[in-house]
Structure formats: structure tokens, C-alpha cells
Design a protein around this motif. Structure first.
Motif, PDB file in Angstrom:
ATOM      1  N   ILE A  58       0.864  -1.182   0.000  1.00  0.00           N
ATOM      2  CA  ILE A  58       0.000   0.000   0.000  1.00  0.00           C
ATOM      3  C   ILE A  58       0.898   1.227   0.000  1.00  0.00           C
ATOM      4  CG2 ILE A  58      -1.761   1.317   1.211  1.00  0.00           C
ATOM      5  CD1 ILE A  58      -2.757  -1.300   2.385  1.00  0.00           C
ATOM      6  N   ASP A  59       0.748   2.020  -1.046  1.00  0.00           N
ATOM      7  CA  ASP A  59       1.577   3.216  -1.232  1.00  0.00           C
ATOM      8  C   ASP A  59       0.645   4.388  -1.517  1.00  0.00           C
ATOM      9  OD1 ASP A  59       3.661   4.975  -1.768  1.00  0.00           O
ATOM     10  OD2 ASP A  59       3.812   4.340  -3.858  1.00  0.00           O
ATOM     11  N   SER A  60       0.510   5.262  -0.737  1.00  0.00           N
ATOM     12  CA  SER A  60       0.884   5.585   0.621  1.00  0.00           C
ATOM     13  C   SER A  60      -0.315   5.346   1.545  1.00  0.00           C
ATOM     14  CB  SER A  60       1.309   7.053   0.645  1.00  0.00           C
ATOM     15  OG  SER A  60       1.106   7.711   1.849  1.00  0.00           O
ATOM     16  N   VAL A  99       3.762  -1.168   3.747  1.00  0.00           N
ATOM     17  CA  VAL A  99       3.078   0.105   3.594  1.00  0.00           C
ATOM     18  C   VAL A  99       4.116   1.224   3.543  1.00  0.00           C
ATOM     19  CG1 VAL A  99       0.923  -0.620   4.675  1.00  0.00           C
ATOM     20  CG2 VAL A  99       2.692   0.399   6.064  1.00  0.00           C
ATOM     21  N   THR A 100       3.846   2.208   2.724  1.00  0.00           N
ATOM     22  CA  THR A 100       4.684   3.400   2.705  1.00  0.00           C
ATOM     23  C   THR A 100       3.848   4.549   3.227  1.00  0.00           C
ATOM     24  OG1 THR A 100       4.069   4.116   0.483  1.00  0.00           O
ATOM     25  CG2 THR A 100       5.926   2.575   0.656  1.00  0.00           C
ATOM     26  N   ASN A 101       4.527   5.590   3.649  1.00  0.00           N
ATOM     27  CA  ASN A 101       3.840   6.768   4.138  1.00  0.00           C
ATOM     28  C   ASN A 101       4.624   7.982   3.688  1.00  0.00           C
ATOM     29  OD1 ASN A 101       1.947   8.304   5.452  1.00  0.00           O
ATOM     30  ND2 ASN A 101       2.963   8.169   7.415  1.00  0.00           N
ATOM     31  N   GLN A 102       3.976   8.831   2.939  1.00  0.00           N
ATOM     32  CA  GLN A 102       4.623  10.048   2.435  1.00  0.00           C
ATOM     33  C   GLN A 102       4.795  11.025   3.589  1.00  0.00           C
ATOM     34  OE1 GLN A 102       2.352  12.028  -0.565  1.00  0.00           O
ATOM     35  NE2 GLN A 102       3.734  13.752  -0.682  1.00  0.00           N
ATOM     36  N   MET A 103       6.006  11.488   3.766  1.00  0.00           N
ATOM     37  CA  MET A 103       6.299  12.468   4.805  1.00  0.00           C
ATOM     38  C   MET A 103       6.456  13.826   4.155  1.00  0.00           C
ATOM     39  SD  MET A 103       6.255  10.545   7.463  1.00  0.00           S
ATOM     40  CE  MET A 103       6.948  11.487   8.771  1.00  0.00           C
TER      41      MET A 103
END
Length: 104
Positions: A58-60, A99-103
């Protein structure tokens, strides 16, 4: 290491072409947090139909939760439940979840 290179070569031998790799990828694009939650909630059915799936990306994960939320407590509860659902899928189906998370 020669052994590692051979193992990689052996693993890739199962795929004749790039198309062989791509046809094994299932892709879903969501447009808001409601769709994202719905897709994850329906993943059990997808995983039952495709038992060879071993990776979910899952991005983002938080992107859609950044918009349309005035109530931060509700957003936190939804994201926490989302994480619990992903953990359950990982455990139940021997699935790796990334999972990625945009910072910003």
C-alpha cells in the motif's frame, strides 16, 4: 557470492519474459479513504480466490486520510483499525504487508 547469484538465477528462470512477471501482479487504485478501507476489507475474498498472493503493498497508507478530516480522533481510529485489518490479513494468509507513508 556465487551461491546467491545462482539462487537468484534459478528463481528468475520461472519467468520467461517481463510480461510473465507483470501478469502476476494484481493492481488496485483507490481515490479516497473510503475506497481504501473497502479494498482492504475485501482482501480476504481476493486472497481466497488467489491463494498464491504473498505480498500486499500500500503506497501511501495515510495519503487519503490527510484530506477531509476535521476530526483527528476519528482519523486516528480509522488508521488504527486499518493497521489491525492489515495485521490480521498478514497473519491469516501468511502475507507480507508493506506500507509506505509520504512524509511532508
Amino acid at each position: 557470492n556465487g551461491l546467491v547469484a545462482q539462487k537468484q538465477k534459478d528463481a528468475l528462470a520461472h519467468f520467461a519474459t517481463v510480461d510473465d512477471v507483470l501478469k502476476r501482479i494484481h493492481y488496485c487504485r483507490v481515490h479516497n479513504y473510503t475506497e481504501q478501507l473497502a479494498v482492504v476489507n475485501s482482501m480476504s475474498n481476493v486472497l481466497k480466490e488467489h491463494p498464491n498472493i504473498r505480498l500486499l503493498i500500500i503506497d501511501s497508507v495515510a495519503f487519503h486520510f490527510r484530506h477531509d478530516f476535521d476530526n483527528m480522533a476519528k482519523r486516528t481510529r480509522l488508521l488504527s483499525g486499518h493497521a489491525q485489518a492489515l495485521n490480521l490479513l498478514a497473519s491469516k494468509y501468511s502475507l507480507a504487508v508493506v506500507v509506505t507513508n509520504q512524509m511532508t
